[in-house]
Design a protein around this motif. Structure first.
Motif, short mmCIF file in Angstrom:
data_model
loop_
_atom_site.label_atom_id
_atom_site.label_comp_id
_atom_site.label_asym_id
_atom_site.label_seq_id
_atom_site.Cartn_x
_atom_site.Cartn_y
_atom_site.Cartn_z
N ASN A 1 -24.30 8.43 -61.41
CA ASN A 1 -23.08 7.65 -61.16
C ASN A 1 -22.27 8.35 -60.07
O ASN A 1 -22.29 9.57 -59.95
CB ASN A 1 -22.22 7.57 -62.43
N TRP B 1 -18.48 8.97 -58.49
CA TRP B 1 -17.08 8.98 -58.95
C TRP B 1 -16.11 9.15 -57.78
O TRP B 1 -16.37 9.95 -56.87
CB TRP B 1 -16.86 10.13 -59.93
N LYS C 1 -12.19 13.45 -68.21
CA LYS C 1 -13.08 13.27 -67.06
C LYS C 1 -12.33 13.60 -65.76
O LYS C 1 -12.91 14.21 -64.85
CB LYS C 1 -13.59 11.82 -67.04
N CYS D 1 -15.71 4.67 -61.26
CA CYS D 1 -17.09 5.09 -61.52
C CYS D 1 -18.02 3.99 -61.04
O CYS D 1 -17.90 2.83 -61.49
CB CYS D 1 -17.29 5.34 -63.02
#
Lengths: 168, 168
Positions: free
Chosen positions: B52, B54, B100, B126
């Motif tokens: 992923n 970010w 996060k 994300c």
């Protein structure tokens, strides 16, 4: 985080053309079926006298059909060394005028069309820009170094660069 | 003009991550009302262990609303000096998980958020990549010089570079 400044001044228009002047490749973003995005690098030419942007392509390439269905496109210009990023939106149309192809043809295009400017595979995409947004600062070092320090002192991160939306 | 090669091999996936490894800024393209495109440069982080991608942003920025309405986004990576261009499409979601944010926070982000990682204005985007397309060649000089000459000799312009679409 500050919102960009909106402008339609001639100086800002000129600044947009100046910022993309030395960027030889633009990423052209089109929309396909189901709203999917597609993008690809395209050899950029200087804007013509009416500020239209022209690109050579193959008549059989998927973007030609995408443009026919959905003429709104985006051009993304990046010059990372100068921390210079410009995004232009506009309406695209496909042009097959042989005289225009001849006028804009240059020899390095033989890389893609070894047969030259008379290759019937060649067509043009003409983009009439509607608006541009730019993010500009003197250098990456400026952003990371001076900009960072200054932002911490003044609390005004926008002072290290400029972000404007320009009506074209 | 040759069509790109479609692939889903692990080597090609790795190649995509390698090609974007040193590109610190990606242009993120979103879709707003009426199908209008928007793009802006965003500080890129390395992909996480699940691949992923970010990005830090402000909860009040227009792209946060655009993503809620239309999660399909495109990321455009450009490294003009190496003639390296990568385009990634994927699904975006907005994440406000403070743990996060803390995990991904780095001090240069204070340029945008002088108050630091606890600023309630901060959120994350994300992006789960779905496919990538890349255009790669050793250098611009190679394309303009050797590639041009070789294309004229062999009539196979694709030999001077590589264009692949990779399922991620």
């Amino acid at each position: 985080m500050e919102a960009p400044q909106f402008t339609a001044s001639n100086d800002d228009r000129k600044k947009v053309w100046k910022l993309i002047e030395n960027i030889n490749i633009a990423m052209m973003v089109t929309q396909g079926e189901g709203g999917r995005f597609y993008s690809r690098p395209m050899a950029a030419q200087k804007p013509d006298k009416d500020d239209n942007l022209w690109f050579f392509t193959s008549i059989s390439s998927p973007k030609v059909m995408e443009i026919a269905d959905f003429p709104d496109v985006l051009l993304s210009y990046a010059e990372p060394d100068k921390n210079n990023y410009v995004s232009i939106t506009g309406k695209a149309k496909v042009v097959q005028d042989r005289a225009k192809i001849e006028e804009l043809w240059s020899e390095p295009l033989r890389t893609w069309w070894p047969k030259g400017k008379d290759d019937p595979d060649i067509c043009l995409i003409c983009i009439t820009p509607e608006s541009a947004e730019y993010w500009d600062s003197p250098s990456s070092a400026f952003v990371i170094g001076f900009g960072y320090v200054k932002a911490r002192i003044t609390g005004k991160p926008e002072e290290f660069g400029e972000n404007k939306i320009v009506r074209l």
